[in-house]
Design an enzyme around this catalytic site. Sequence first.
Site, PDB file in Angstrom:
ATOM      1  N   ARG A 273      97.601  83.041 -39.964  1.00 41.06           N
ATOM      2  CA  ARG A 273      96.644  81.988 -39.634  1.00 41.06           C
ATOM      3  C   ARG A 273      96.961  81.481 -38.222  1.00 41.06           C
ATOM      4  O   ARG A 273      97.900  80.712 -38.016  1.00 41.06           O
ATOM      5  CB  ARG A 273      96.794  80.849 -40.651  1.00 41.06           C
ATOM      6  CG  ARG A 273      95.720  79.784 -40.575  1.00 41.06           C
ATOM      7  CD  ARG A 273      96.129  78.559 -41.376  1.00 41.06           C
ATOM      8  NE  ARG A 273      97.076  77.749 -40.626  1.00 41.06           N
ATOM      9  CZ  ARG A 273      98.069  77.051 -41.165  1.00 41.06           C
ATOM     10  NH1 ARG A 273      98.287  77.100 -42.466  1.00 41.06           N
ATOM     11  NH2 ARG A 273      98.860  76.318 -40.402  1.00 41.06           N
ATOM     12  N   HIS A 277      95.666  74.688 -40.450  1.00 43.08           N
ATOM     13  CA  HIS A 277      95.197  74.854 -41.832  1.00 43.08           C
ATOM     14  C   HIS A 277      93.755  74.369 -41.951  1.00 43.08           C
ATOM     15  O   HIS A 277      92.898  75.055 -42.492  1.00 43.08           O
ATOM     16  CB  HIS A 277      96.098  74.079 -42.780  1.00 43.08           C
ATOM     17  CG  HIS A 277      95.645  74.084 -44.195  1.00 43.08           C
ATOM     18  ND1 HIS A 277      95.678  75.213 -44.984  1.00 43.08           N
ATOM     19  CD2 HIS A 277      95.119  73.108 -44.968  1.00 43.08           C
ATOM     20  CE1 HIS A 277      95.198  74.934 -46.174  1.00 43.08           C
ATOM     21  NE2 HIS A 277      94.845  73.667 -46.198  1.00 43.08           N
ATOM     22  N   TYR A 286     105.157  71.837 -37.245  1.00 41.12           N
ATOM     23  CA  TYR A 286     106.027  72.581 -38.152  1.00 41.12           C
ATOM     24  C   TYR A 286     106.154  74.061 -37.809  1.00 41.12           C
ATOM     25  O   TYR A 286     106.970  74.756 -38.416  1.00 41.12           O
ATOM     26  CB  TYR A 286     105.510  72.458 -39.597  1.00 41.12           C
ATOM     27  CG  TYR A 286     104.074  72.902 -39.811  1.00 41.12           C
ATOM     28  CD1 TYR A 286     103.747  74.247 -39.970  1.00 41.12           C
ATOM     29  CD2 TYR A 286     103.035  71.974 -39.859  1.00 41.12           C
ATOM     30  CE1 TYR A 286     102.440  74.659 -40.161  1.00 41.12           C
ATOM     31  CE2 TYR A 286     101.720  72.373 -40.059  1.00 41.12           C
ATOM     32  CZ  TYR A 286     101.424  73.708 -40.215  1.00 41.12           C
ATOM     33  OH  TYR A 286     100.118  74.112 -40.393  1.00 41.12           O
TER      34      TYR A 286
END
Length: 379
Positions: A273, A277, A286
């Site tokens: 990805r 998100h 992160y």
Amino acid sequence: MMEHDITDGGPDMVQFVDGDGNRLETTEANAPYAKIVEDMTSEDARSMYRDLVLVRRVDAEGFALQRQGELGLWPSLLGQEAAQVGAGRAMRPQDYAFPGYREHGVAWCRGVPPENLLGIFRGVNHGGWDSNANNFHLYTIVIGNQMLHATGYAMGVQRDGKVGTGDPDRDTAVMAFTGDGGTAQGDYNEALVFASVSNAPLVFFVQNNQWAISEPNYKQFRIPPYLRARGFGFPGVRVDGNDVLAVYAVTKAALDAARAGQGPTLIEAFTYRMGAHTTSDDPTKYRPAAELDIWKEKDPIKRMRGFMETKGHADASFFEQIDAEADELAARIRKACQEMPDPDLRTMFDHTYAEEHPVIEAEKAEFSAYLDSFEEAGR
């Protein structure tokens, strides 16, 4: 000491084209699917490349519209185009797809107008399309819930006698799509149990994009998804999710097996990805930037274009034409989004129950009176 290549899915991973577009030699992993790829034509390659580019442009426009306040949210598929296009194009018209909420590429392949995807994220309708018009179910926001929906539908197809008849226009398969994070949900695992024991005509398609929101793979599972299928009693395959040819071949084989009555298959598309998100997420909090840079080298569109140029499947004018078509598509989507009418607020009470419900009817009447009071006050 050589660092581990995080883009390497291991020797079991089915792959036909490398990151630079070079056709790979036949291996033990890809040999069962080689004929499917070899039978593909230049027109097939051009069609898939067009899908990849236009799907990415739809996604980019959705992201931009959200940032400009036209959408409330947008879940990007950036980097996962090959996984979705390869799987979507392997389906037959009678097959049925059950998506999560990121399957914009599958929707495109099933013929769902991209404008329809925007309604739910703009908040102006209850989903945006007729599921049965394209055999593409509505988006499912509850993680993993669609896996049970798909299993139940596949069991129904089986009981309707639409499996293993030998009629290519009748035999039907079902596909259920989720991300790697969805594999930790109870619904997902229950679906695999029911599909296995009923030998349902179902393909579970897991897009392992390495991150479940902010949780990496090692916090989700110890055994990769494709190997876990054996514990449920059916085959699992890992495919390079950035190689559209490999995804198409593996998915086609799995769907053919399901339609023939051979039961379910789990496909793990090993991908990444490249975006957030959703637009409410900040992956820089992160995820190291270096990781993204490494995966960019395996970009599915760059890879497919390199393959086509090497094999002479298309010339410069073709690629220019697709880019121009993408610009036109983006303008069309933007205009359609901005012109979507706001719904009558009273419709929020509609279809809550299959039949009329006295409590809902009373609440609707009270809300209608409240709205009418503004009109009476000259608002």
